[in-house]
Design a protein around this motif. Structure first.
Motif, mmCIF file in Angstrom:
data_model
loop_
_atom_site.group_PDB
_atom_site.id
_atom_site.type_symbol
_atom_site.label_atom_id
_atom_site.label_comp_id
_atom_site.label_asym_id
_atom_site.label_seq_id
_atom_site.Cartn_x
_atom_site.Cartn_y
_atom_site.Cartn_z
ATOM 1 N N TRP A 114 0.816 -1.209 0.000
ATOM 2 C CA TRP A 114 0.000 0.000 0.000
ATOM 3 C C TRP A 114 0.855 1.266 0.000
ATOM 4 O O TRP A 114 0.441 2.281 -0.569
ATOM 5 C CB TRP A 114 -0.955 -0.031 1.189
ATOM 6 C CG TRP A 114 -2.173 -0.868 0.902
ATOM 7 C CD1 TRP A 114 -2.419 -1.603 -0.218
ATOM 8 C CD2 TRP A 114 -3.307 -1.045 1.748
ATOM 9 N NE1 TRP A 114 -3.626 -2.229 -0.123
ATOM 10 C CE2 TRP A 114 -4.202 -1.911 1.059
ATOM 11 C CE3 TRP A 114 -3.652 -0.576 3.008
ATOM 12 C CZ2 TRP A 114 -5.426 -2.296 1.611
ATOM 13 C CZ3 TRP A 114 -4.864 -0.965 3.562
ATOM 14 C CH2 TRP A 114 -5.743 -1.813 2.870
ATOM 15 N N SER B 130 -4.965 8.496 2.427
ATOM 16 C CA SER B 130 -4.003 7.392 2.329
ATOM 17 C C SER B 130 -2.922 7.512 3.391
ATOM 18 O O SER B 130 -2.569 6.532 4.056
ATOM 19 C CB SER B 130 -3.365 7.377 0.938
ATOM 20 O OG SER B 130 -4.338 7.256 -0.071
ATOM 21 N N ASN C 45 -8.041 2.100 -1.127
ATOM 22 C CA ASN C 45 -7.310 1.173 -1.986
ATOM 23 C C ASN C 45 -7.859 1.113 -3.409
ATOM 24 O O ASN C 45 -7.106 1.171 -4.386
ATOM 25 C CB ASN C 45 -7.337 -0.215 -1.348
ATOM 26 C CG ASN C 45 -6.433 -1.198 -2.055
ATOM 27 O OD1 ASN C 45 -5.320 -0.867 -2.419
ATOM 28 N ND2 ASN C 45 -6.921 -2.408 -2.247
#
Length: 295
Positions: free
Chosen positions: A118, A148, A242
């Motif tokens: 990620w 994020s 995501n």
């Protein structure tokens, strides 16, 4: 007697072949190690009687894996509770095979590193920001990056559960989960299979499902008790955008004309996600604060 065959190309490296009235899936791997991995996973699942995937036949060669074609099946529809439940049942059964298979001992199965992946995904988004912002705008890009960063920071601080360590499918997109006529879900395409904690895969499944239920995480947790025992790190994973990051990064790999077409779909998709994200983060933070689900 000559064997009658009929071949249909599905993807660049996937075919459907009919041989004497029997249909097969034929997949070619450029790296023989990938074919070995897929063949071994299916062989072990077959040995332990795992019912939610097709077996591997003796046909093919070092680079080619041949399986029976799953008849009368279609991709799950995550808008339907029955499909969500059936897909979770299949994934849960897959994860439970760790009690009879030592998946960690297989040398070709890597351990899933979510934080690493990620972090890389956010970096890739940033590297392609100029192209993405030309469609989406700077304000939306700023917000995506901020959510994020906050999620990654949270993930670094909450504890992760170490065990069980089991086989993860690795790509729980709807077209890899085929619902059959009897209502069960068959798992296909184990190319990204790896090992890790089941919570990781369930969190990734949630990311796939949430856009289909208007990002109503409480609805999902109310209807599925198994979600209510997820660990803290999996709960924190809900906060990472995501799907948005992945789809926009994929757009940048396309020719300009196809970018414009995909952007017409991604812009409203992203606007809805950003609108719902504060509530999703509040839900996640409430669970983290109380350490358990409050109906």
């Amino acid at each position: 007697m000559e064997v009658e065959k009929r071949l249909t190309r599905i993807k660049e490296n996937v075919w459907r072949i009919e041989e004497d009235g029997i249909d097969y899936s034929v997949k070619r791997y450029s790296d023989v190690r990938d074919a070995i991995k897929i063949r071994k996973i299916h062989e072990l699942l077959q040995i332990v009687g795992f019912p939610f995937c097709a077996s591997v036949t003796s046909k093919g060669n070092a680079h080619i894996v041949v399986q029976p074609w799953i008849m009368d099946a279609s991709p799950v529809d995550f808008t339907k509770q029955s499909d969500r439940r059936a897909s979770l049942t299949a994934l849960e059964a897959l994860h439970e095979t760790e009690s009879v298979v030592d998946w960690k001992s297989l040398p070709y199965l890597k351990t899933y590193s979510l934080l690493e992946k990620w972090s890389w995904r956010l970096e890739r988004f940033r590297n392609n920001r100029q192209t993405i912002a030309s469609y989406l705008g700077d304000d939306a890009c700023d917000l995506i990056e901020w959510y994020s960063e906050q999620a990654l920071e949270c993930l670094r601080t909450v504890p992760a559960r170490e065990s069980p360590h089991t086989l993860l499918h690795g790509d729980v997109v709807h077209h890899n989960l085929l619902k059959t006529r009897d209502g069960n879900v068959m798992l296909i395409d184990f190319d990204l299979a790896c090992t890790g904690h089941p919570d990781v895969e369930i969190a990734l499944w949630l990311h796939r499902v949430l856009p289909k239920v208007d990002y109503n995480a409480r609805q999902l947790f109310d209807e599925e008790p198994r979600l209510q025992v997820l660990g803290q790190q999996s709960i924190a994973m809900l906060q990472y955008p995501n799907e948005v990051l992945r789809e926009w990064s994929y757009l940048t790999t396309l020719p300009e004309e196809r970018q414009r077409i995909l952007a017409q779909q991604l812009i409203p998709f992203t606007e809805l996600a950003l609108m719902r994200w504060p509530d999703l983060c509040r839900f996640s933070n409430d669970l983290l604060e109380h350490n358990h689900y409050l109906p």
